[in-house]
Write an enzyme that holds these catalytic residues in place. Structure first.
Site, short mmCIF file in Angstrom:
data_model
loop_
_atom_site.label_atom_id
_atom_site.label_comp_id
_atom_site.label_asym_id
_atom_site.label_seq_id
_atom_site.Cartn_x
_atom_site.Cartn_y
_atom_site.Cartn_z
CE LYS A 256 21.35 46.02 65.03
NZ LYS A 256 21.32 44.57 65.33
C1 E4P Z 1 23.73 43.02 66.88
O1 E4P Z 1 23.51 44.19 66.74
C2 E4P Z 1 24.03 42.12 65.75
O2 E4P Z 1 22.94 42.04 64.89
C3 E4P Z 1 24.44 40.77 66.24
O3 E4P Z 1 25.36 40.93 67.31
C4 E4P Z 1 25.03 39.89 65.16
O4 E4P Z 1 25.56 38.73 65.74
P1 E4P Z 1 26.00 37.45 64.87
O5 E4P Z 1 27.15 37.86 64.01
O6 E4P Z 1 26.38 36.42 65.89
O7 E4P Z 1 24.80 37.06 64.04
#
Ligand code: E4P
Length: 224
Positions: free
Chosen positions: A84
């Site tokens: 990521k």
């Molecule tokens: C996934 O890739 C993200 O990091 C995650 O869905 C973020 O979720 P949040 O906004 O509930 O922290």
């Protein structure tokens, strides 16, 4: 639409995979931190050995060479690691460099169609629009998913980037993501368990058992 699990909790991941409905996992530094202080490499390798598909892990560096070096290191830990990279200019350059070296990138913290377009142009395998966080500030998070899907569909020959609806907060988000045409929704474990729930199903199961038992007694209908 595929379902990924949005967690670093190995027990939840094992359960999701056992159910046969989870094809990938996404993590981020906050989710990993929830699991306590641990051997990160071991955790990533364990998750990757359990999950049949892509496992996203996030870089912490913010400069291009740091992101690329970190990404290559983590990608060497298991075949299904996806890295990521945040939606910054440095992130775009890092994505481009990594894509050329066949390291799969999930372009994360995406909050606009333009960020998604840059992710696709740089060669990201996935882009993650954050639905819940946009809803939190009074915007329509799912609108962004719809817009990205619509724009990407205009270029089926050149854009291969898959859209992951992320920051999913409740089961309705899953339905909306599927309607919007997201390739994937990454869901917290709690949302996964909520997706199956319906009070009429519970009432129906109870009533079928009661009707059966009134006549047949407390026996199963087949011997095994
Ligand atoms: C996934 O890739 C993200 O990091 C995650 O869905 C973020 O979720 P949040 O906004 O509930 O922290």
């Amino acid at each position: 639409m595929q379902l990924f699990l949005d967690t670093a909790n190995i027990e939840h991941i094992r359960h999701g995979v056992r159910l046969g409905v989870i094809t990938g996992v996404t993590t981020n530094p906050s989710l990993v931190s929830k699991e306590g202080k641990l051997d990160y490499r071991r955790l990533v390798q364990e998750i990757c050995s359990v999950v049949p598909g892509p496992v996203s892990t996030e870089v912490l560096s913010q400069d291009v060479s740091g992101m690329v070096a970190e990404a290559k290191e983590v990608a060497s830990w298991a075949k299904n690691v996806v890295v990521k990279i945040p939606a910054s200019l440095e992130g775009v350059e890092a994505t481009y460099r990594l894509a050329r070296e066949n390291v799969k990138v999930n372009f994360t913290l995406c909050f606009s169609v333009n960020q998604a377009l840059l992710a696709a142009a740089a060669g990201a395998a996935f882009v993650s629009p954050f639905v819940g966080r946009l809803d939190d500030i009074g915007e329509d998070g799912m609108r962004l998913v719809k817009d990205i899907v619509e724009v990407f569909k205009n270029y089926p020959d050149s854009i291969k980037t898959e859209v992951i609806a992320a920051s999913i907060r409740h089961p309705q988000h899953c339905i909306e993501a599927a309607r919007a045409g997201a390739h994937i929704a990454t869901v917290p474990y709690q949302v996964l368990t909520q997706m199956i729930q319906h009070p009429l199903t519970d009432i129906g199961i109870k009533r079928f058992l009661e009707d059966w038992q009134k006549v047949m007694g407390a026996t199963a209908n087949v011997k095994h």
